[in-house]
Design a protein around this motif. Structure first.
Motif, PDB file in Angstrom:
ATOM      1  N   LEU A   1      88.137  36.667  75.340  1.00 23.41           N
ATOM      2  CA  LEU A   1      88.377  37.188  76.684  1.00 23.41           C
ATOM      3  C   LEU A   1      89.832  37.625  76.837  1.00 23.41           C
TER       4      LEU A   1
ATOM      5  N   THR B   1      83.551  36.650  70.492  1.00 22.99           N
ATOM      6  CA  THR B   1      83.867  36.746  71.907  1.00 22.99           C
ATOM      7  C   THR B   1      85.293  36.252  72.123  1.00 22.99           C
TER       8      THR B   1
ATOM      9  N   ARG C   1      84.821  33.453  83.357  1.00 21.20           N
ATOM     10  CA  ARG C   1      85.299  32.552  82.313  1.00 21.20           C
ATOM     11  C   ARG C   1      86.815  32.618  82.144  1.00 21.20           C
TER      12      ARG C   1
ATOM     13  N   ASN D   1      86.672  44.125  77.822  1.00 19.07           N
ATOM     14  CA  ASN D   1      85.351  43.518  77.707  1.00 19.07           C
ATOM     15  C   ASN D   1      85.461  42.205  76.926  1.00 19.07           C
ATOM     16  N   HIS D   2      84.341  41.545  76.728  1.00 21.54           N
ATOM     17  CA  HIS D   2      84.330  40.200  76.148  1.00 21.54           C
ATOM     18  C   HIS D   2      84.629  40.182  74.653  1.00 21.54           C
TER      19      HIS D   2
ATOM     20  N   THR E   1      85.853  44.252  83.537  1.00 28.71           N
ATOM     21  CA  THR E   1      85.888  43.392  82.350  1.00 28.71           C
ATOM     22  C   THR E   1      84.595  43.510  81.540  1.00 28.71           C
ATOM     23  N   ASN E   2      83.886  44.600  81.746  1.00 28.31           N
ATOM     24  CA  ASN E   2      82.648  44.839  80.993  1.00 28.31           C
ATOM     25  C   ASN E   2      82.523  46.307  80.610  1.00 28.31           C
TER      26      ASN E   2
ATOM     27  N   ASP F   1      86.308  38.369  85.049  1.00 25.43           N
ATOM     28  CA  ASP F   1      85.336  37.572  84.302  1.00 25.43           C
ATOM     29  C   ASP F   1      85.465  36.122  84.746  1.00 25.43           C
TER      30      ASP F   1
END
Length: 448
Positions: free
Chosen positions: A365, A363, A393, A321-322, A349-350, A391
């Motif tokens: 990643l 945050t 990003r 996750n982030h 990814t969450n 993700d």
């Protein structure tokens, strides 16, 4: 991308495990009684101390059932269960006090002692043909998290980790009455670990936890634990591991690769790396291979191959996750066939689970590069076979499927978002329901 051969990984693990001396210390000589009633905690401690103080050797447990609280191993000790021997751990919380240095869902703390525990040991082994078992009545009640107040204890632990509260002051037992269930077996900061031959039954929490270890060999063991969070082996911030020729039957994931949570793992900067799992039989698991979601220290060079699977929801699941940061590099699954699964491969990814209730502090990643499935098949898939949700990003990249075959298919074959350079050219899906691809964000590997 570094790819260690399976022989190289095995050699590194085996090299770190040396033989103990020939001395034998029989636990019955120190007062242990194998009648299943007399509590043998003190007798085990005396036998292990005598063995360690003599320079090492084998602590032998003869046939019988030995009722005990926590057992703490020491360096140069082989804890050996003869055929017919059962270690039956109590479910009395008081038998796992005072708290010891441990880790709980990726955060270091002082917690209830793991039932079988080795801390900062060198050359330590658990062997034999006997059984290691937990009495479960109390622990089953603590698995009902909605009734235990455990989320308040999680909040304390999460705040400690997010604010770099000193680890030696993180006594979660004193801080909150809720019980953070201990691991059944934990090797913590050990070098040269061997488990061989034993049968493991039931666990309050994770079944076998390798935390910050170097050089581990696990072979010919049989594990069965169907409770909540009962993973088979959790390999966390640990390197040079070989697991082979073993059987697992789990209430949660089979083989789990972790590397700590958020700031705790960024501080220690110890990746899980150089791990090989081969020739194992998994009767049941939520996932055969689980990566994360605690992976902030990074995971690389993992090879799971030539395993048989009777029943699993997923064969391959990478989750982050982030908040995590870290990385996942070169995680391979090869030569595996199973019957019915919900998904063959997933990337999320969450994934926050119960920790979603708590605020973001930072945050970071996760870099994901080099996921591979080769010669993998299932007879039927009940959901989308390959679901990769990266993700935007920080898109995942370099994902390869080679000779991946799905028989009956009830949903989509592939659903991919924010993943770059995905090779799907040798993925084949079968005959029931909608068979199609959905690809959003990122880009697939182009045919040449």
């Amino acid at each position: 991308m570094i790819r260690l051969t399976m022989l190289a990984v095995a050699a590194m693990a085996v090299q770190a495990v040396t033989a103990v001396t020939a001395r034998t210390f029989d636990v019955t000589d120190y007062g242990a009684v194998g009648d299943g009633n007399v509590k043998c905690t003190e007798a085990f401690a005396k036998a292990i101390a005598a063995c360690a103080e003599a320079g090492g050797g084998r602590v032998s447990v003869p046939g019988g059932t030995y009722f005990t609280g926590s057992i703490h191993l020491r360096s140069n000790v082989e804890f050996h269960l003869e055929k017919g021997a059962t270690i039956l751990f109590t479910d009395d919380r008081a038998d796992y006090l005072p708290p010891v240095m441990s880790s709980w869902e990726g955060l270091e703390c002082l917690n209830l002692s793991p039932l079988l525990y080795a801390y900062c040991c060198t050359n330590v082994a658990v062997t034999g043909e006997g059984v290691i078992r937990a009495k479960m009545d109390y622990w089953y009640e603590q698995m009902k998290e909605g009734k235990t107040g455990i989320q308040e204890a999680r909040a304390i632990l999460y705040k400690w980790g997010s604010e770099d509260f000193p680890v030696e002051k993180r006594d979660i037992v004193a801080a909150h009455p809720a019980v953070l269930r201990p691991q059944l077996i934990q090797f913590n900061r050990c070098k040269g670990v061997r488990m061989e031959g034993v049968h493991v039954k039931d666990s309050p929490f994770w079944t076998i936890h390798l935390f910050m270890c170097d050089g581990v060999v696990i072979r010919n063991i049989d594990v069965c634990a169907h409770g909540f969070n009962n993973d088979g082996v959790d390999i966390e911030m640990t390197r040079n591991v070989l697991i082979e020729d073993s059987t697992f039957d789990q209430g949660d994931d089979g083989f789990v690769f972790k590397a700590g949570r958020n700031r705790d793992a960024w501080r220690t900067a110890m990746p899980t790396e150089n791990v090989e799992v081969r020739n194992c039989h998994v009767r049941q698991a939520a996932s055969l291979v689980g990566v994360g979601s605690e992976l902030s220290g990074g995971i690389r060079n993992v090879h799971v191959h030539d395993c048989t699977v009777d029943n699993a929801s997923r064969l391959y699941f990478v989750k982050t996750n982030h908040r995590r940061g870290g990385f996942v590099r070169n995680v391979r699954l090869e030569n595996v066939h199973t019957k019915v699964v919900k998904r063959v491969a997933s990337l999320s990814t969450n994934t926050l689970y119960q920790w979603a209730d708590f605020p973001d502090y930072e945050t970071r990643l996760t870099e994901i590069d080099g996921l591979s499935l080769k010669n993998v098949s299932c007879e039927a898939c009940e959901e989308c076979a390959i679901s990769l949700q990266g993700d935007a990003r920080c898109p995942a990249k370099n994902v390869r499927f080679e000779n991946v075959c799905i028989g009956r298919l009830k949903g989509k074959l592939v659903d991919i978002e924010n993943v770059e350079n995905v090779d799907l050219r040798s993925v084949r899906g079968g005959a029931i329901g909608e068979v199609n691809y959905e690809f959003k964000g990122g880009r697939p590997k182009e045919d040449k």
